[in-house]
Design a protein around this motif. Structure first.
Motif, short mmCIF file in Angstrom:
data_model
loop_
_atom_site.label_atom_id
_atom_site.label_comp_id
_atom_site.label_asym_id
_atom_site.label_seq_id
_atom_site.Cartn_x
_atom_site.Cartn_y
_atom_site.Cartn_z
N LEU A 1 -17.30 25.88 -2.39
CA LEU A 1 -18.44 26.61 -1.86
C LEU A 1 -19.69 25.85 -2.30
CD1 LEU A 1 -18.63 29.37 -0.44
CD2 LEU A 1 -18.93 30.40 -2.67
N ARG A 2 -20.53 25.48 -1.34
CA ARG A 2 -21.73 24.73 -1.74
C ARG A 2 -22.97 25.53 -1.33
NH1 ARG A 2 -20.04 19.89 -3.51
NH2 ARG A 2 -18.10 19.11 -2.59
N ALA A 3 -23.51 26.24 -2.28
CA ALA A 3 -24.74 27.01 -2.02
C ALA A 3 -25.33 27.40 -3.37
CB ALA A 3 -24.43 28.25 -1.20
N GLY A 4 -26.59 27.77 -3.35
CA GLY A 4 -27.24 28.20 -4.59
C GLY A 4 -26.84 29.63 -4.95
N ALA A 5 -27.10 30.01 -6.19
CA ALA A 5 -26.71 31.34 -6.67
C ALA A 5 -27.37 32.45 -5.85
CB ALA A 5 -27.07 31.48 -8.14
N ASP A 6 -28.62 32.22 -5.41
CA ASP A 6 -29.31 33.27 -4.65
C ASP A 6 -28.62 33.52 -3.32
OD1 ASP A 6 -31.06 33.51 -6.67
OD2 ASP A 6 -32.71 32.42 -5.71
N THR A 7 -28.25 32.43 -2.64
CA THR A 7 -27.58 32.57 -1.34
C THR A 7 -26.21 33.22 -1.52
OG1 THR A 7 -28.64 30.50 -0.77
CG2 THR A 7 -26.93 31.26 0.73
N ILE A 8 -25.47 32.74 -2.52
CA ILE A 8 -24.13 33.31 -2.76
C ILE A 8 -24.25 34.79 -3.13
CG2 ILE A 8 -22.12 33.22 -4.30
CD1 ILE A 8 -22.49 30.18 -4.42
N ALA B 1 -16.33 45.01 0.43
CA ALA B 1 -17.00 44.54 1.64
C ALA B 1 -18.43 45.06 1.74
CB ALA B 1 -16.21 44.98 2.87
N ASP B 2 -18.76 46.09 0.96
CA ASP B 2 -20.11 46.66 1.04
C ASP B 2 -20.96 46.32 -0.17
OD1 ASP B 2 -19.42 47.94 3.42
OD2 ASP B 2 -18.48 49.58 2.30
N LEU B 3 -20.42 45.52 -1.09
CA LEU B 3 -21.13 45.30 -2.36
C LEU B 3 -21.63 43.85 -2.44
CD1 LEU B 3 -21.68 46.80 -5.08
CD2 LEU B 3 -19.60 45.72 -5.94
N ARG B 4 -22.95 43.69 -2.56
CA ARG B 4 -23.50 42.34 -2.72
C ARG B 4 -22.99 41.74 -4.03
NH1 ARG B 4 -28.45 43.18 -4.16
NH2 ARG B 4 -29.26 41.07 -4.04
N GLU C 1 -26.19 36.96 -2.10
CA GLU C 1 -26.45 37.84 -0.95
C GLU C 1 -25.18 38.13 -0.15
OE1 GLU C 1 -29.09 39.67 -0.34
OE2 GLU C 1 -29.78 38.83 -2.23
N ARG C 2 -24.13 37.32 -0.36
CA ARG C 2 -22.86 37.61 0.34
C ARG C 2 -22.19 38.81 -0.32
NH1 ARG C 2 -20.51 31.54 1.11
NH2 ARG C 2 -22.38 30.72 2.07
N THR C 3 -21.29 39.43 0.41
CA THR C 3 -20.60 40.56 -0.23
C THR C 3 -19.41 40.02 -1.03
OG1 THR C 3 -19.01 41.02 1.52
CG2 THR C 3 -21.21 42.06 1.72
N LEU C 4 -19.05 40.80 -2.03
CA LEU C 4 -17.90 40.43 -2.86
C LEU C 4 -16.65 40.32 -1.99
CD1 LEU C 4 -16.97 40.07 -5.82
CD2 LEU C 4 -16.60 42.52 -5.91
N GLY C 5 -16.52 41.26 -1.03
CA GLY C 5 -15.35 41.27 -0.15
C GLY C 5 -15.26 40.00 0.67
N GLU C 6 -16.40 39.54 1.20
CA GLU C 6 -16.40 38.34 2.03
C GLU C 6 -15.98 37.12 1.19
OE1 GLU C 6 -20.30 37.30 3.45
OE2 GLU C 6 -19.59 35.32 4.07
N VAL C 7 -16.56 37.00 0.00
CA VAL C 7 -16.28 35.83 -0.84
C VAL C 7 -14.81 35.82 -1.28
CG1 VAL C 7 -16.83 34.70 -3.03
CG2 VAL C 7 -18.67 35.63 -1.62
#
Ligand SMILES: Cc1cc2nc3c(=O)[nH]c(=O)nc-3n(C[C@H](O)[C@H](O)[C@H](O)COP(=O)(O)OP(=O)(O)OC[C@H]3O[C@@H](n4cnc5c(N)ncnc54)[C@H](O)[C@@H]3O)c2cc1C
Length: 454
Positions: free
Chosen positions: A136-143, A178-181, A145-151
């Motif tokens: 995964l290549r992204a900064g902590a802020d971008t990551i 899926a609903d939790l950042r 914002e994704r949901t725990l479920g997606e990651v």
């Protein structure tokens, strides 16, 4: 000039600990509490002739603020760690132990035997694919914002999400992964993911950064003892606690209570009074004393998390308190348990629902409910603290400041910034609300009822 008194709004752990700090620094302190008792989300109640916590029952040991406060109050020897038995997950078709080395349920060793037991071999192999998928290549802020479920779903598959992460997230946050950042669930994990690019090593790194041994501690006799000791210390220090005092407006230099203005240095420790509340959630805790010889064998360790969608169960989680805490050990086959519910069963159905849930969740067939006590809490989970304002507002601490949990609240209240703000010669408070922020109409839907059974 006489120094202004410190007026603390709210007598939860945040307000009481702040008041104790201020009083120790020689300030005159008045604590204003709307309800008829101190403690807020910490409360002891009797069930089956024993006292048990109905709200917070432990604190994170990281940072050491909780242990330090206990020491200061002469309760240092009463600190106790939970038994290290595993918790279980209740899912269809059968329950399984929660893998021991996870973070928020995320397995740090996807091919370990307990993960294979929970996910089956194909599920564990899919979870291990995290190691070979592109980083995964992204900064902590971008990551974040994704949901725990997606990651978790992308890196470890749906089965790991549903069978390991969702039950934990449901138990802790009343939400689905899926609903939790990610930033809400664990900002540390978002940062570690940005660094490692892979989930298992990132989760392992976060775990390794916690102190060795148990992550949480309790107090023999209940966390409620901490509140009682703080209240006693406040009395000794000459601070005043006014119960039944509903504050309806706050500013940096005064509050309004019962239509009367009181001037002083104001500290808000009442969630929902300032800032913006973005979410509230209601949870009912049921403490039960049950007789069951089959529970003597601790069939589900310290307790059970219920996977979303598990059939035939009303509770969201069960803690086998008599196993988890040695001071609540079973006697004559009588065990203490805590169950949590999203929607509480009505009083007439309560004992039956508790008996059925305990039997299904633990597998014990000889459960007899002796006594239950329930408490419904409404928590302001999404507090956005007030931002900087042109005219400084009151100092804000506790959950009102967006912090949650005893460790974070105590670390803040006992930290240098707050002490400086309270010191007569000190600097400005660290967090300030806009001046004159109106108190919100805040009606907590708390039921406090007790059902004693024959
Ligand atoms: C069931 C449950 C289990 C928990 N388990 C844990 C755990 O194991 N570990 C952990 O670390 N945390 C846990 N927590 C969270 C923890 O209890 C809270 O984060 C913490 O107690 C909040 O303290 P506080 O002082 O900020 O707020 P509160 O405890 O909410 O206190 C605020 C006080 O302000 C008063 N108040 C509100 N409005 C006004 C007003 N207008 N005027 C005057 N007074 C007012 C309220 O009556 C209340 O007494 C749990 C919470 C719950 C509900």
């Amino acid at each position: 000039m006489t120094e202004a008194p410190v007026i603390v709004v709210g007598a939860g752990i945040g307000g009481l600990a702040l008041a104790q700090r201020a009083a120790s620094l020689g300030r005159t302190v008045v604590v204003l509490e709307r309800s008829g008792r101190v403690g807020g989300q910490i409360e002891l109640a009797g069930v089956g002739g024993r006292e048990i916590d109905l709200g917070a029952e432990s604190f994170a040991v990281r940072g050491g603020a909780g242990a330090e406060l206990l020491d200061e109050l002469g309760l240092g020897d009463e600190l106790t760690l939970p038994r290290p038995a595993a918790a279980w997950v209740h899912a269809d078709p059968r329950p399984y132990p929660l893998p021991a080395t996870g973070l928020l349920g995320i397995p740090t060793r996807p091919l370990a035997s307990d993960v294979r037991l929970a996910l089956g071999l194909p599920g564990a192999i899919r979870a291990a694919a995290d190691r070979v998928l592109p980083r995964l290549r992204a900064g902590a802020d971008t990551i974040g914002e994704r949901t725990l479920g997606e990651v978790v779903g992308r890196r470890m598959g749906r089965r790991a999400t549903e069978r390991l992460v969702d039950p934990v997230v449901r138990g802790v946050y009343s939400a689905r992964a899926a609903d939790l950042r990610l930033a809400t669930a664990s900002p540390q994990l978002a940062r570690a993911l940005a660094e490692h690019g892979r989930l298992a090593p990132a989760a392992a790194a976060v775990r390794a950064s916690s102190p060795a041994g148990s992550a949480v501690a309790g107090v023999r006799g209940g966390i409620g003892r901490l509140v009682a000791a703080l209240a006693g210390d406040l009395e000794r220090l000459g601070a005043r606690v006014r119960l039944g005092a509903d504050v309806t407006a706050v500013a940096a230099d005064h509050v309004v209570v019962d239509g009367q203005r009181i001037d002083g240095f104001v500290v808000v420790a009442a969630p929902g009074l300032v800032g913006e509340v973005t979410a509230r959630r209601t949870i009912t805790v049921v403490a039960a004393a049950v007789r069951s010889r089959e529970l003597d064998a601790a069939p589900r360790g310290t307790g059970v998390l219920v996977a979303p969608g598990a059939r035939g169960i009303t509770a969201r989680a069960l803690t086998h308190s008599s196993v988890k805490w040695s001071w609540l050990a079973a006697w004559d086959g009588v065990h203490l348990l805590r169950l949590s519910y999203d929607v509480p069963p009505g009083p007439e159905r309560l004992a039956g629902v508790v008996a059925a849930d305990v039997a299904r969740l633990t597998g014990a067939r000889d459960v007899e409910v002796l006594d239950v006590v329930t408490r419904t809490w409404t928590r302001t989970v999404g507090v956005r603290p007030p931002g900087a304002a042109a005219v400084p507002g009151p100092l804000v601490v506790g959950e009102a400041s967006g912090r949650s949990g005893l460790a974070a609240i105590l670390a803040h209240v006992r930290g240098d910034d707050v002490v400086r703000a309270l010191d007569p010669a000190g600097a400005v408070p660290a967090i300030r609300a806009p001046a004159g922020t109106p108190a919100r109409a805040h009606t907590p839907r708390t039921i406090d009822e007790r059902t004693s059974l024959p």
